[in-house]
Design an enzyme around this catalytic site. Structure first.
Site, PDB file in Angstrom:
ATOM      1  N   HIS A  86       0.817  -1.214   0.000  1.00  0.00           N
ATOM      2  CA  HIS A  86       0.000   0.000   0.000  1.00  0.00           C
ATOM      3  C   HIS A  86       0.853   1.268   0.000  1.00  0.00           C
ATOM      4  O   HIS A  86       0.358   2.339  -0.336  1.00  0.00           O
ATOM      5  CB  HIS A  86      -0.983   0.008   1.188  1.00  0.00           C
ATOM      6  N   ASP A 116      -0.130  -7.685   1.472  1.00  0.00           N
ATOM      7  CA  ASP A 116       0.265  -6.266   1.474  1.00  0.00           C
ATOM      8  C   ASP A 116       1.778  -6.102   1.532  1.00  0.00           C
ATOM      9  O   ASP A 116       2.303  -5.272   2.259  1.00  0.00           O
ATOM     10  CB  ASP A 116      -0.393  -5.511   2.634  1.00  0.00           C
ATOM     11  N   SER A 192       4.735   2.404   8.114  1.00  0.00           N
ATOM     12  CA  SER A 192       4.373   1.216   7.355  1.00  0.00           C
ATOM     13  C   SER A 192       5.519   0.783   6.446  1.00  0.00           C
ATOM     14  O   SER A 192       6.110   1.591   5.738  1.00  0.00           O
ATOM     15  CB  SER A 192       3.128   1.482   6.510  1.00  0.00           C
TER      16      SER A 192
END
Length: 342
Positions: A86, A116, A192
């Site tokens: 992402h 992901d 992230s």
């Protein structure tokens, strides 16, 4: 107790010194051409943008370029970098900035939406990198460190403990593999794709999500276990895509009623709702109503644990399965198939 043990170290300096030079800042952007094509195709904004907080938009996302930032981890001396998908989704201009402030263009080698994860490559040699640790051996209560670039603050380190394992938070709407390591190490927008490490400085997870109502850290952080990351990286490098193994079953968690009906001592296991015709499970003799309790000798207590275990195998692997039927423990073995059941 020595620093670097997995109980209660005096400090985390050794682990932090290993990780900080190999956690990079990722910048991802669309070119004007790609942004224009996305608008023409009616593509939607990144569905993870608000939840993860790493992708952000300038003005209306349909009128301008999408830009995002996050973190990544160098996992080889020749420049392979792992991050979250992402963070780089829809981008055709990806850059990595190392701790020494050198900037490199990134090639997107491959990605896997269901976990992901994305694998990048930079043109560099003799880099420091993190070794993979064993996420399966993690214990709840064990110290861990999160290393990333929150709010674009490069190489930030936070500490916490493993709060839970095999956590399913349904961010993929049942379309992906969710078996997260939950920690209370602070993770914020920009973290992230960064590293979750143990006190030996080994990579045991990729920081991916926070559970938040404010958009900022509220005490819950989630990381993809290294057991899954290693498999995804290996498959992308060898095949260009993840080779996912299938048992050919529809599953549910065991509840108290099922446990009593099946003669289970504990309310744990995977209840087989459906056994697909001509699939690996059927060929192994499994039936609807059976309860799987372990695979390859490893406990399979819940759907997330089952998905995590299966995510480590490849089509063609033969696995030993322990299950209950009619109040009796039984053993069988299954040869796993691919998504096409072949």
């Amino acid at each position: 107790i020595k620093a670097g043990s997995n109980t209660a170290p005096f400090d985390f300096t050794m682990a932090a010194e290993k990780a900080m030079p190999v956690v990079v800042h990722i910048k991802a952007a669309e070119s004007n051409d790609l942004a224009r094509r996305r608008r023409q195709n009616g593509s939607q904004a990144d569905p993870f943008g608000n939840f993860f907080g790493d992708g952000f938009f300038f003005g209306n996302p349909y009128d301008q370029q999408k830009k995002g930032s996050g973190s990544g981890v160098i996992i080889s001396s020749n420049g392979y970098v792992i991050t979250n998908f992402h963070v780089v989704e829809d981008a055709d201009n990806i850059e990595a900035t190392l701790e020494n402030k050198r900037e490199y263009a990134c090639e997107l080698v491959g990605y896997d939406r269901s976990t992901d994860l994305a694998l990048l490559k930079i043109d560099a040699l003799d880099l420091n990198y993190l070794q993979f640790g064993d996420s399966d051996s993690l214990n709840v209560g064990e110290w861990v460190l999160a290393v990333g670039n929150p709010f674009k603050l490069q190489s930030s380190v936070t500490a916490g403990i493993v709060s839970a394992k095999a956590r399913d938070i349904n961010i993929f709407n049942r379309q992906g593999v969710e078996s997260f390591i939950q920690t209370d190490a602070a993770i914020n927008p920009g973290s992230s794709g960064g590293a979750l490490i143990n006190t030996k400085g080994e990579l045991i997870g990729i920081n991916t999500a926070i559970l938040t109502y404010s958009g900022k850290y509220e005490g819950f952080s989630f990381a993809i276990p290294s057991s899954i990351v290693k498999k995804v990286v290996k498959d992308i490098r060898e095949y260009g895509a993840v080779q996912r193994a299938w048992l050919g079953v529809g599953i549910n968690n065991v509840d108290d009623k099922i446990a009593q009906d099946k003669g289970l001592k504990d309310v744990n296991g995977i209840y087989l709702d459906i056994v697909e015709r001509d699939g690996a499970a059927q060929e192994a003799g499994l039936l609807s109503g059976d309860v799987i309790v372990s695979i390859e000798g490893r406990a399979c207590n819940s759907t997330p644990e089952f998905l995590e275990l299966m995510g480590q195998f490849s089509p063609g692997d033969k696995v030993n399965i322990t299950y209950f039927r009619n109040n009796k423990k039984k053993l069988t073995s299954a040869v796993l198939r691919n998504q096409l059941n072949s």
